[in-house]
Design a protein around this motif. Structure first.
Motif, PDB file in Angstrom:
ATOM      1  N   THR A   1       0.547  -1.146  -0.068  1.00 32.58           N
ATOM      2  CA  THR A   1      -0.195   0.262  -0.206  1.00 32.58           C
ATOM      3  C   THR A   1       0.497   0.981  -0.170  1.00 32.58           C
ATOM      4  O   THR A   1      -0.097   1.853  -0.661  1.00 32.58           O
ATOM      5  N   THR A   2       2.025   1.598   0.309  1.00 29.58           N
ATOM      6  CA  THR A   2       2.218   2.382   0.470  1.00 29.58           C
ATOM      7  C   THR A   2       4.150   2.439   0.159  1.00 29.58           C
ATOM      8  O   THR A   2       4.918   1.032  -0.412  1.00 29.58           O
ATOM      9  N   ASP A   3       4.653   2.771  -0.451  1.00 22.53           N
ATOM     10  CA  ASP A   3       5.852   2.990  -1.188  1.00 22.53           C
ATOM     11  C   ASP A   3       7.368   3.674  -0.696  1.00 22.53           C
ATOM     12  O   ASP A   3       6.727   4.882  -0.409  1.00 22.53           O
ATOM     13  N   PRO A   4       8.698   3.266  -1.067  1.00 27.07           N
ATOM     14  CA  PRO A   4       9.572   4.550  -1.003  1.00 27.07           C
ATOM     15  C   PRO A   4       9.509   5.795  -1.417  1.00 27.07           C
ATOM     16  O   PRO A   4       9.607   5.768  -2.932  1.00 27.07           O
ATOM     17  N   ILE A   5       9.366   6.419  -1.091  1.00 26.87           N
ATOM     18  CA  ILE A   5       9.575   7.975  -1.554  1.00 26.87           C
ATOM     19  C   ILE A   5      10.663   8.953  -1.504  1.00 26.87           C
ATOM     20  O   ILE A   5      10.616   9.136   0.400  1.00 26.87           O
TER      21      ILE A   5
ATOM     22  N   ALA B   1      14.112  -4.852   5.162  1.00 25.57           N
ATOM     23  CA  ALA B   1      13.356  -5.613   6.340  1.00 25.57           C
ATOM     24  C   ALA B   1      11.950  -4.721   4.981  1.00 25.57           C
ATOM     25  O   ALA B   1      10.772  -5.434   5.317  1.00 25.57           O
ATOM     26  N   SER B   2      12.364  -3.561   4.596  1.00 24.71           N
ATOM     27  CA  SER B   2      10.340  -3.114   3.937  1.00 24.71           C
ATOM     28  C   SER B   2      10.813  -3.488   2.605  1.00 24.71           C
ATOM     29  O   SER B   2       9.873  -2.422   1.700  1.00 24.71           O
ATOM     30  N   ASN B   3      11.686  -3.706   2.147  1.00 25.49           N
ATOM     31  CA  ASN B   3      11.689  -3.615   0.664  1.00 25.49           C
ATOM     32  C   ASN B   3      11.710  -5.144   0.048  1.00 25.49           C
ATOM     33  O   ASN B   3      12.209  -6.237   0.220  1.00 25.49           O
ATOM     34  N   PHE B   4      10.476  -5.764  -1.075  1.00 25.79           N
ATOM     35  CA  PHE B   4      10.583  -6.892  -1.361  1.00 25.79           C
ATOM     36  C   PHE B   4      11.875  -7.839  -2.472  1.00 25.79           C
ATOM     37  O   PHE B   4      11.680  -8.199  -3.238  1.00 25.79           O
TER      38      PHE B   4
END
Length: 257
Positions: free
Chosen positions: A23-27, A149-152
């Motif tokens: 739902t959220t992306d690194p910006i 941890a926060s990226n596929f």
């Protein structure tokens, strides 16, 4: 980002365009993007069709610079053959998908004289694809540790003073995302590591779409293919600014679209 696997070359990094919660992306805080807001109309470049204008605009949006870091916003690409080694615990499905992607890419960049191939000899490799868990990738490639941890998916590239890409490492998480998203990430990260390094909210069907909520392409769109062909056309040099590359693209876009 400074790390042990380069010395004379500058390392820059780009986080992938999809997040772990879908739902959220690194910006980039210096260049925020809201995928729900419309994109400005394409710049008017008289004499070109609307699709040609869109393709050139999209090229400058995707191919100049990186989402993160302070690298200059210029064109970058490989000028040598790319030898890929596989690490981690790849699935049969992803290995089959990789074969398909490489076949497509080699056709699209044929004019450059460069070939992308898989090697079983790590000493020949200048590109590593890691398939497995984020934790294992962080152990394999320590610069990725703060981001897994926060990226596929992630990719890292190095380039020389002439802005030619010289090395790459990328990862696809084979545990958290669905099989379809793994296929998307493999295609996206690999393609971005060729020099099309930014994401966009412009086209849902594009491999560069920034949000899983809007699109999760597992095939190149027509514009994606045109961007790859344009970047690897011998007439498109490295280290071109937006104004310079627009001039070049306006002169050759008729051959592609």
């Amino acid at each position: 980002m400074k790390n042990c696997w380069y010395s004379l070359f500058l390392m820059v990094f780009l986080l992938f365009s999809c997040s772990d919660d879908d739902t959220t992306d690194p910006i980039d805080p210096m260049n925020p993007v809201d995928p729900m807001n419309p994109v400005d109309d394409p710049i008017d470049m008289g004499g070109l069709s609307n699709d040609q204008q869109l393709a050139i605009d999209y090229f400058t949006e995707i191919a100049l610079g990186f989402e993160f870091g302070n690298a200059t916003q210029v064109t970058r690409k490989w000028d040598t053959d790319i030898f890929i080694t596989i690490a981690g615990n790849p699935t049969t499905a992803l290995l089959d998908e990789l074969d398909s992607i490489l076949s497509e890419l080699n056709d699209l960049i044929a004019s450059s004289g460069i070939e992308i191939q898989i090697t079983n000899d790590p000493s020949m490799a200048n590109f590593t694809i890691f398939m497995g868990s984020g934790e294992d990738y962080a152990t394999f490639f320590p610069p990725a540790a703060p981001f897994v941890a926060s990226n596929f998916g992630l990719f890292f590239v190095s380039f020389d003073a002439d802005q030619f890409l010289t090395g790459a490492s990328m990862y696809v998480d084979t545990f958290r995302p669905t099989a379809v998203k793994q296929r998307h990430l493999l295609r996206e990260e690999l393609t971005q590591a060729l020099g099309l390094a930014r994401d966009s909210d412009r086209f849902p069907e594009s491999i560069f779409q920034i949000s899983f909520d809007i699109g999760c392409a597992t095939a190149y769109s027509q514009f994606d293919e045109v961007l790859i062909q344009l970047l690897y056309d011998p007439r498109v040099a490295t280290n071109l600014s937006e104004a310079a590359v627009r001039t070049v693209l306006e002169g050759i876009i008729d051959e592609f679209l």
